[in-house]
Write a protein that holds these residues in place. Structure first.
Motif, PDB file in Angstrom:
ATOM      1  N   ASP A 286       0.642  -1.090   0.178  1.00  0.00           N
ATOM      2  CA  ASP A 286       0.258   0.165   0.326  1.00  0.00           C
ATOM      3  C   ASP A 286       1.232   1.137  -0.107  1.00  0.00           C
ATOM      4  O   ASP A 286       1.826   2.025   0.036  1.00  0.00           O
ATOM      5  N   GLU A 287       0.470   2.299  -0.302  1.00  0.00           N
ATOM      6  CA  GLU A 287       0.899   3.474  -0.243  1.00  0.00           C
ATOM      7  C   GLU A 287       0.525   4.507   0.357  1.00  0.00           C
ATOM      8  O   GLU A 287      -0.783   4.422   0.834  1.00  0.00           O
ATOM      9  N   MET A 288       1.096   5.683   1.315  1.00  0.00           N
ATOM     10  CA  MET A 288       0.655   6.497   1.873  1.00  0.00           C
ATOM     11  C   MET A 288       0.752   8.149   2.031  1.00  0.00           C
ATOM     12  O   MET A 288       2.057   8.010   1.570  1.00  0.00           O
TER      13      MET A 288
ATOM     14  N   TRP B 243       5.012  10.549  -0.787  1.00  0.00           N
ATOM     15  CA  TRP B 243       4.203   9.246  -0.768  1.00  0.00           C
ATOM     16  C   TRP B 243       5.489   7.757  -0.135  1.00  0.00           C
ATOM     17  O   TRP B 243       6.592   7.608  -0.476  1.00  0.00           O
ATOM     18  N   ILE B 244       4.697   7.162   0.966  1.00  0.00           N
ATOM     19  CA  ILE B 244       5.344   6.264   1.231  1.00  0.00           C
ATOM     20  C   ILE B 244       4.825   4.990   0.935  1.00  0.00           C
ATOM     21  O   ILE B 244       4.166   4.817   1.109  1.00  0.00           O
ATOM     22  N   TRP B 245       5.733   3.616   0.025  1.00  0.00           N
ATOM     23  CA  TRP B 245       4.941   2.945  -0.256  1.00  0.00           C
ATOM     24  C   TRP B 245       5.416   1.698   0.650  1.00  0.00           C
ATOM     25  O   TRP B 245       6.622   1.614   0.811  1.00  0.00           O
ATOM     26  N   ILE B 246       4.827   0.485   1.514  1.00  0.00           N
ATOM     27  CA  ILE B 246       4.681   0.066   2.436  1.00  0.00           C
ATOM     28  C   ILE B 246       4.578  -1.548   1.951  1.00  0.00           C
ATOM     29  O   ILE B 246       3.488  -2.162   0.809  1.00  0.00           O
ATOM     30  N   ALA B 247       5.341  -2.541   1.832  1.00  0.00           N
ATOM     31  CA  ALA B 247       5.216  -3.949   1.524  1.00  0.00           C
ATOM     32  C   ALA B 247       5.495  -4.634   3.262  1.00  0.00           C
ATOM     33  O   ALA B 247       5.792  -4.410   4.205  1.00  0.00           O
ATOM     34  N   VAL B 248       4.033  -5.001   3.666  1.00  0.00           N
ATOM     35  CA  VAL B 248       3.726  -5.762   5.135  1.00  0.00           C
ATOM     36  C   VAL B 248       2.813  -7.713   4.399  1.00  0.00           C
ATOM     37  O   VAL B 248       3.320  -7.671   3.704  1.00  0.00           O
TER      38      VAL B 248
END
Length: 226
Positions: free
Chosen positions: A99-101, A112-117
């Motif tokens: 997701d991106e926030m 924008w911060i792209w996050i992988a979980v």
């Protein structure tokens, strides 16, 4: 920091040796250095500052609580970020959610911060910073390419289709519940990421350090407090 020879408090700076500040006594001319100034804060205080920061307080709040300058707190957090090791994760991950926030830098400039979980592992995997375009998303994907990933879940943002293989990619808002929850962790526990706050990010560098420090902390990977 008195002169070791004559105990005089009168001195001046006299260069550095191996990064250590040297001093010269005005009274007897003796040259000396000290490893730690008498006014320097201890490692325990610096760790307390970091823990308070990762629990949602801003630099000025931490400074008031610990009785130190907020500038010192900023320097400590920055140093912790500079010394940070890469995030750890398994080489085989069943389901990755992306997701991106958005965040602000300086005068309301978007970042924008792209996050992988890891859904099953309940942990942050990695992140990237930049625009909301394909280039930033691809940087994050390149960090994951060495891992064996079974499925990738994202929302319907079109950039994802540019770099995620179609065979493992599912686009559905119903399948990004884990990463959405981790987005809220970042916003809750980093004062600079809250939408209504007096804390804000002046540099991309500090934003990166802050996010990565919190990811390490929430993943229980940090050895700073052990």
């Amino acid at each position: 920091m008195n002169c070791p020879r004559c105990k005089s408090p009168n001195h001046k700076k006299n260069g550095k040796i191996s990064g250590c500040q040297r001093y010269q006594c005005h009274d007897c001319g003796y040259n000396y250095s000290v490893e730690l100034k008498s006014t320097a804060s201890s490692t325990v205080v610096k760790r307390q500052a970091l823990q308070l920061y990762l629990e949602g307080l801003g630099f000025r709040q931490i400074g008031r609580i610990l009785g130190v300058s907020h500038v010192s707190v900023h320097k400590w957090i920055k140093k912790f970020g500079q010394d940070l090791e890469d995030l750890k994760s398994d080489n085989e991950i069943a389901i990755v959610e992306l997701d991106e926030m958005h965040a602000y830098i300086g005068n309301k400039k978007y970042c924008w911060i792209w996050i992988a979980v890891d859904r099953a592992g309940k942990k942050f995997i990695d992140c990237s910073f930049g625009s909301r375009g394909t280039e930033t998303g691809r940087k994050l994907w390149e960090k994951l390419e060495g891992k064996k990933i079974c499925e990738v879940m994202t929302d319907h943002w079109r950039a994802y289709t540019e770099f995620i293989p179609e065979t493992i990619h599912t686009q559905s808002r119903a399948e990004t519940y884990t990463v959405e929850g981790y987005n809220s962790i970042l916003r809750h526990f980093l004062a600079r990421l809250r939408r209504k706050t007096k804390c804000y990010t002046k540099s991309l560098e500090m934003l990166k350090y802050s996010v990565l420090l919190l990811m390490k902390y929430r993943n229980k990977e940090s050895t700073i407090f052990s």
